[in-house]
Design a protein around this motif. Structure first.
Motif, mmCIF file in Angstrom:
data_model
loop_
_atom_site.group_PDB
_atom_site.id
_atom_site.type_symbol
_atom_site.label_atom_id
_atom_site.label_comp_id
_atom_site.label_asym_id
_atom_site.label_seq_id
_atom_site.Cartn_x
_atom_site.Cartn_y
_atom_site.Cartn_z
ATOM 1 N N THR A 194 24.364 97.896 60.265
ATOM 2 C CA THR A 194 25.782 97.595 60.162
ATOM 3 C C THR A 194 26.314 97.325 61.559
ATOM 4 O O THR A 194 26.053 98.095 62.487
ATOM 5 C CB THR A 194 26.537 98.767 59.526
ATOM 6 O OG1 THR A 194 26.031 98.977 58.203
ATOM 7 C CG2 THR A 194 28.034 98.472 59.453
ATOM 8 N N GLY A 211 36.538 96.103 61.636
ATOM 9 C CA GLY A 211 35.763 96.128 60.399
ATOM 10 C C GLY A 211 34.289 96.293 60.682
ATOM 11 O O GLY A 211 33.859 96.426 61.836
ATOM 12 N N TYR A 238 30.390 94.732 59.683
ATOM 13 C CA TYR A 238 29.656 93.584 59.140
ATOM 14 C C TYR A 238 28.334 94.063 58.567
ATOM 15 O O TYR A 238 27.552 94.740 59.248
ATOM 16 C CB TYR A 238 29.396 92.548 60.232
ATOM 17 C CG TYR A 238 28.647 91.328 59.730
ATOM 18 C CD1 TYR A 238 29.327 90.271 59.145
ATOM 19 C CD2 TYR A 238 27.252 91.253 59.815
ATOM 20 C CE1 TYR A 238 28.644 89.159 58.664
ATOM 21 C CE2 TYR A 238 26.569 90.153 59.340
ATOM 22 C CZ TYR A 238 27.277 89.102 58.761
ATOM 23 O OH TYR A 238 26.598 88.013 58.274
ATOM 24 N N HIS A 239 28.074 93.707 57.336
ATOM 25 C CA HIS A 239 26.818 94.034 56.676
ATOM 26 C C HIS A 239 26.052 92.730 56.454
ATOM 27 O O HIS A 239 26.534 91.833 55.754
ATOM 28 C CB HIS A 239 27.072 94.737 55.333
ATOM 29 C CG HIS A 239 27.882 95.995 55.459
ATOM 30 N ND1 HIS A 239 27.328 97.213 55.749
ATOM 31 C CD2 HIS A 239 29.222 96.205 55.362
ATOM 32 C CE1 HIS A 239 28.274 98.134 55.815
ATOM 33 N NE2 HIS A 239 29.439 97.537 55.586
ATOM 34 N N PRO A 280 24.193 90.007 54.899
ATOM 35 C CA PRO A 280 23.983 89.797 53.463
ATOM 36 C C PRO A 280 22.538 89.428 53.139
ATOM 37 O O PRO A 280 21.821 88.853 53.954
ATOM 38 C CB PRO A 280 24.919 88.626 53.145
ATOM 39 C CG PRO A 280 25.012 87.871 54.432
ATOM 40 C CD PRO A 280 24.946 88.908 55.515
ATOM 41 N N TRP A 287 28.860 81.182 54.610
ATOM 42 C CA TRP A 287 28.536 82.352 53.775
ATOM 43 C C TRP A 287 28.157 83.548 54.650
ATOM 44 O O TRP A 287 28.616 84.669 54.407
ATOM 45 C CB TRP A 287 27.398 82.003 52.827
ATOM 46 C CG TRP A 287 26.788 83.191 52.142
ATOM 47 C CD1 TRP A 287 27.373 83.965 51.179
ATOM 48 C CD2 TRP A 287 25.496 83.742 52.374
ATOM 49 N NE1 TRP A 287 26.517 84.982 50.802
ATOM 50 C CE2 TRP A 287 25.352 84.867 51.519
ATOM 51 C CE3 TRP A 287 24.430 83.397 53.208
ATOM 52 C CZ2 TRP A 287 24.193 85.647 51.479
ATOM 53 C CZ3 TRP A 287 23.272 84.168 53.170
ATOM 54 C CH2 TRP A 287 23.159 85.277 52.316
ATOM 55 N N SER A 306 29.159 84.248 57.575
ATOM 56 C CA SER A 306 30.291 84.758 58.358
ATOM 57 C C SER A 306 31.564 84.899 57.530
ATOM 58 O O SER A 306 32.661 85.025 58.092
ATOM 59 C CB SER A 306 30.552 83.836 59.548
ATOM 60 O OG SER A 306 30.769 82.504 59.130
ATOM 61 N N ARG A 307 31.428 84.929 56.218
ATOM 62 C CA ARG A 307 32.616 84.906 55.362
ATOM 63 C C ARG A 307 33.478 86.161 55.490
ATOM 64 O O ARG A 307 34.681 86.134 55.191
ATOM 65 C CB ARG A 307 32.195 84.720 53.895
ATOM 66 C CG ARG A 307 31.508 85.925 53.272
ATOM 67 C CD ARG A 307 30.821 85.553 51.964
ATOM 68 N NE ARG A 307 30.280 86.721 51.262
ATOM 69 C CZ ARG A 307 29.192 87.386 51.620
ATOM 70 N NH1 ARG A 307 28.519 86.988 52.689
ATOM 71 N NH2 ARG A 307 28.768 88.426 50.931
ATOM 72 N N THR A 308 32.900 87.274 55.912
ATOM 73 C CA THR A 308 33.680 88.513 56.029
ATOM 74 C C THR A 308 34.288 88.696 57.423
ATOM 75 O O THR A 308 34.914 89.718 57.686
ATOM 76 C CB THR A 308 32.796 89.729 55.708
ATOM 77 O OG1 THR A 308 31.708 89.786 56.637
ATOM 78 C CG2 THR A 308 32.250 89.644 54.288
ATOM 79 N N VAL A 309 34.090 87.723 58.283
ATOM 80 C CA VAL A 309 34.608 87.828 59.655
ATOM 81 C C VAL A 309 35.981 87.149 59.712
ATOM 82 O O VAL A 309 36.079 85.943 59.485
ATOM 83 C CB VAL A 309 33.649 87.170 60.663
ATOM 84 C CG1 VAL A 309 34.177 87.322 62.084
ATOM 85 C CG2 VAL A 309 32.246 87.786 60.546
ATOM 86 N N PRO A 310 37.050 87.876 60.012
ATOM 87 C CA PRO A 310 38.393 87.269 60.045
ATOM 88 C C PRO A 310 38.503 86.241 61.172
ATOM 89 O O PRO A 310 37.766 86.285 62.159
ATOM 90 C CB PRO A 310 39.318 88.463 60.318
ATOM 91 C CG PRO A 310 38.506 89.689 60.015
ATOM 92 C CD PRO A 310 37.086 89.320 60.298
#
Length: 308
Positions: A43, A55, A57-58, A60, A168, A170-174
């Motif tokens: 993580t 946040g 990052y995991h 995927p 995809w 980097s989709r969780t990175v604001p």
């Protein structure tokens, strides 16, 4: 009474012997048939522009792609990055794939990862072209330099698919944030290379996979297993990997890729000096020229390891 005691003693001895045999069998099986499942991905912190943690990052798994609304495009992009030479023969002029240099499908810190290609990271200013460039232009730069080929149209289905895969990841990175994972690992840039020593180290530690003459290796189906490091089928002089300390950093933190079964799979086993010497040897072997090299670094000072 004595008979009962002897029977109990004998039963205990038998039980201990049986337990010892079972334990030995388990250990022998583990030794002969080791578990090959990779450990869970770490993580990583997500940092905002002020480097505050905003946040986690995991990394995927590819198994998650099937549930996406754009699964076909993301999976196609993943294949293109893994099998670039096979799937883009009109654009790739050598025997390299994108993921020859972007390790673990672009997911590995210190391995030229793709984790920060989203989050508003592009367009970004880059010193080599001396201007802001978008991610599609960055990919085309790799096609022209690392793969000694020709660019894709920005709206080509293959380009869109590669962009979808990176989005995809980097989709969780604001927007405005970054994953706290360096793309390249540190290397001592004050070291002076010894090319003759690098040649000997290459023969001892690298040639088994990359060939005695840097020609690379193919698997039984003819696909690229280990990329060529010099010659007409390797990256050209305009590639980042043709620079001494960039190549040395990559070697230090990614090679050899399977020296042990434990993360990070044996990387970082080479001293900095060894990595610098090996890099100096193979980057100075014959390779294709890059016709656009005269336009590089038009505004900023050239790095000290630039080849031209």
């Amino acid at each position: 009474m004595k008979t009962l005691h002897r029977r109990r003693h004998a039963a205990i001895v038998v039980a201990i012997g049986a337990l010892a045999l079972v334990t030995a069998g388990v250990l022998l099986y583990a030794y002969r048939y080791p578990a090959l499942d990779a450990s869970a991905a770490p993580t990583l912190d997500i940092l905002d522009a002020q480097r505050a943690v905003v946040g986690q990052y995991h990394t995927p798994s590819a198994e998650e792609i099937a549930s996406l609304g754009n699964a076909d495009a993301v999976m196609f992009g993943r294949r293109l990055l893994n099998e670039t030479a096979r799937l883009l023969p009109e654009n790739v002029g050598n025997d390299l794939n994108c993921n020859s240099c972007h390790m673990a499908e672009g997911k590995r810190p210190f391995g030229n990862h793709y984790l920060n290609t989203g989050g508003g990271s592009y367009p970004r200013y880059m010193t080599r072209p001396g201007k802001d460039i978008g991610l599609a232009e960055r990919i085309n730069g790799c096609l022209q330099r690392s793969m000694n080929g020709t660019p894709l149209a920005r709206d080509a289905p293959q380009m869109r698919a590669m962009l979808e895969y990176m989005a995809w990841l980097s989709r969780t990175v604001p927007d405005g944030a970054r994953v706290a994972a360096p793309s390249e690992g540190p290397i001592d840039t004050s070291l002076t290379p010894d090319r003759a020593r690098g040649q000997a180290l290459y023969a001892a530690q690298c040639a088994a996979c990359h060939g005695d003459h840097g020609e690379g290796r193919r698997d039984g189906s003819g696909d690229i297993a280990f990329p060529p490091l010099w010659g007409e089928r390797s990256f050209n002089i305009g590639a980042g990997m043709a620079r001494l300390y960039k190549a040395a950093s990559f070697i230090k933190h990614n090679m050899p890729p399977a020296a042990s079964r434990e993360p990070p799979l044996g990387q970082q086993v080479l001293p900095d000096q060894d990595a610098v010497d090996i890099a100096d040897y193979f980057i100075h072997q014959p390779r294709p020229d890059f016709v656009g090299k005269g336009k590089d670094w038009p505004r900023d000072p050239k790095p000290k390891d630039a080849r031209y």
